[in-house]
Motif scaffolding. Structure first.
Motif, mmCIF file in Angstrom:
data_model
loop_
_atom_site.group_PDB
_atom_site.id
_atom_site.type_symbol
_atom_site.label_atom_id
_atom_site.label_comp_id
_atom_site.label_asym_id
_atom_site.label_seq_id
_atom_site.Cartn_x
_atom_site.Cartn_y
_atom_site.Cartn_z
ATOM 1 N N ALA A 44 0.857 -1.186 0.000
ATOM 2 C CA ALA A 44 0.000 0.000 0.000
ATOM 3 C C ALA A 44 0.891 1.233 0.000
ATOM 4 C CB ALA A 44 -0.902 -0.005 1.221
ATOM 5 N N ALA A 45 0.536 2.222 -0.813
ATOM 6 C CA ALA A 45 1.303 3.469 -0.892
ATOM 7 C C ALA A 45 0.560 4.548 -0.113
ATOM 8 C CB ALA A 45 1.480 3.898 -2.335
ATOM 9 N N PRO A 50 5.193 16.950 3.660
ATOM 10 C CA PRO A 50 6.422 17.304 4.364
ATOM 11 C C PRO A 50 6.111 17.782 5.787
ATOM 12 C CG PRO A 50 6.412 18.268 2.183
ATOM 13 C CD PRO A 50 5.040 17.698 2.426
ATOM 14 N N THR A 51 6.895 17.329 6.750
ATOM 15 C CA THR A 51 6.758 17.757 8.143
ATOM 16 C C THR A 51 8.137 18.143 8.652
ATOM 17 O OG1 THR A 51 7.126 15.522 8.977
ATOM 18 C CG2 THR A 51 4.836 16.158 8.557
ATOM 19 N N GLY A 57 9.006 14.735 2.744
ATOM 20 C CA GLY A 57 7.689 14.171 2.425
ATOM 21 C C GLY A 57 7.895 12.950 1.551
ATOM 22 N N GLY A 58 6.936 12.634 0.701
ATOM 23 C CA GLY A 58 7.113 11.535 -0.238
ATOM 24 C C GLY A 58 6.077 10.441 -0.079
ATOM 25 N N ILE A 59 6.374 9.287 -0.656
ATOM 26 C CA ILE A 59 5.445 8.157 -0.662
ATOM 27 C C ILE A 59 6.033 7.024 0.170
ATOM 28 C CG2 ILE A 59 4.237 6.481 -2.109
ATOM 29 C CD1 ILE A 59 4.568 8.503 -4.432
#
Length: 104
Positions: A44-45, A50-51, A57-59
């Motif tokens: 699952a993606a 971004p934090t 951030g990203g997947i």
């Protein structure tokens, strides 16, 4: 729910769904939910903003739980059902297809 016939560390084959035919190792078993997590199956993606902790951030891709009914224990690379038998006073798992003792 009945006794868990699939345990953590077992090699399994997916019997149905989008990952049908794929093999993997059981990472986690959730008997109350009737689900298992298998390595490399049912990925699952999750898109992450971004934090401060993760500025890029990203997947995130990770294994999602899969219904225990969709998998079978891998015996010679093919899925097999499992039954319990008593041998020498011990309860052992046995592959239905081959009659091979899995543990014990």
């Amino acid at each position: 729910m009945a006794a868990a016939k699939i345990k953590k560390g077992d090699s399994v084959v997916v019997r149905s769904g989008k990952d049908k035919g794929r093999t993997g190792t059981v990472l986690q078993v959730m008997p109350k939910e009737g689900k298992v997590v298998v390595s490399g199956v049912n990925i699952a993606a999750r898109h992450r903003k971004p934090t401060q902790v993760n500025p890029q951030g990203g997947i995130d891709r990770r294994e999602a739980p899969l219904a225990i009914s969709k998998i079978g224990l891998a015996v010679d690379g093919k899925p097999s059902r499992v039954r319990f038998e008593t041998k020498d006073g011990k309860k052992v798992r046995v592959a239905v297809k081959s009659g091979e003792t899995i543990d014990g």
